[in-house]
Design a protein around this motif. Structure first.
Motif, mmCIF file in Angstrom:
data_model
loop_
_atom_site.group_PDB
_atom_site.id
_atom_site.type_symbol
_atom_site.label_atom_id
_atom_site.label_comp_id
_atom_site.label_asym_id
_atom_site.label_seq_id
_atom_site.Cartn_x
_atom_site.Cartn_y
_atom_site.Cartn_z
ATOM 1 N N GLN A 15 0.828 -1.217 0.000
ATOM 2 C CA GLN A 15 0.000 0.000 0.000
ATOM 3 C C GLN A 15 0.857 1.258 0.000
ATOM 4 O O GLN A 15 0.556 2.222 -0.702
ATOM 5 C CB GLN A 15 -0.934 0.010 1.206
ATOM 6 C CG GLN A 15 -2.044 -0.995 1.125
ATOM 7 C CD GLN A 15 -2.788 -1.122 2.450
ATOM 8 O OE1 GLN A 15 -2.206 -0.968 3.528
ATOM 9 N NE2 GLN A 15 -4.072 -1.433 2.366
ATOM 10 N N LEU A 16 1.927 1.246 0.778
ATOM 11 C CA LEU A 16 2.809 2.417 0.810
ATOM 12 C C LEU A 16 3.476 2.595 -0.546
ATOM 13 O O LEU A 16 3.545 3.709 -1.065
ATOM 14 C CB LEU A 16 3.853 2.292 1.919
ATOM 15 C CG LEU A 16 4.817 3.474 2.062
ATOM 16 C CD1 LEU A 16 4.065 4.784 2.270
ATOM 17 C CD2 LEU A 16 5.800 3.229 3.191
ATOM 18 N N ALA A 17 3.956 1.510 -1.139
ATOM 19 C CA ALA A 17 4.580 1.599 -2.462
ATOM 20 C C ALA A 17 3.592 2.158 -3.485
ATOM 21 O O ALA A 17 3.943 3.044 -4.278
ATOM 22 C CB ALA A 17 5.093 0.233 -2.897
ATOM 23 N N ASP A 18 2.362 1.669 -3.461
ATOM 24 C CA ASP A 18 1.329 2.169 -4.383
ATOM 25 C C ASP A 18 1.045 3.647 -4.133
ATOM 26 O O ASP A 18 0.923 4.439 -5.072
ATOM 27 C CB ASP A 18 0.033 1.377 -4.236
ATOM 28 C CG ASP A 18 0.119 -0.024 -4.812
ATOM 29 O OD1 ASP A 18 1.059 -0.308 -5.590
ATOM 30 O OD2 ASP A 18 -0.757 -0.843 -4.467
ATOM 31 N N THR A 19 0.934 4.030 -2.877
ATOM 32 C CA THR A 19 0.615 5.407 -2.513
ATOM 33 C C THR A 19 1.660 6.391 -3.026
ATOM 34 O O THR A 19 1.329 7.476 -3.489
ATOM 35 C CB THR A 19 0.481 5.544 -0.987
ATOM 36 O OG1 THR A 19 -0.611 4.725 -0.567
ATOM 37 C CG2 THR A 19 0.242 6.982 -0.555
#
Length: 76
Positions: A15-19
């Motif tokens: 999720q952090l990578a996507d964000t």
């Protein structure tokens, strides 16, 4: 910080990578495990902003300049 970010909802590594717009989540995983201790400046700022902390909370500058850094001037 990912579990309790200053901006609210906790992040998983993916999720952090996507964000922050990373196409692969491996960098985040490597930073968390210590396999890597740095990344490019834009990514570092994006991570810090996403989790709601100051950049220097996550990424501390080197204690001394790198000897092989060509951007540093040397007095000989």
């Amino acid at each position: 910080m990912m579990d309790h970010p200053g901006r609210g909802t906790p992040y998983s590594i993916r999720q952090l990578a996507d964000t922050i717009g990373l196409s692969h989540h491996a960098l985040i995983g490597h930073l968390l495990t210590g396999e890597r201790s740095d990344c490019d400046v834009d990514t570092a700022h994006s991570i810090a902003e996403a989790v709601g902390v100051a950049l220097l909370v996550i990424f501390a500058p080197s204690a001394s300049p790198e000897k092989n850094d060509p951007t540093l001037e040397r007095n000989h």
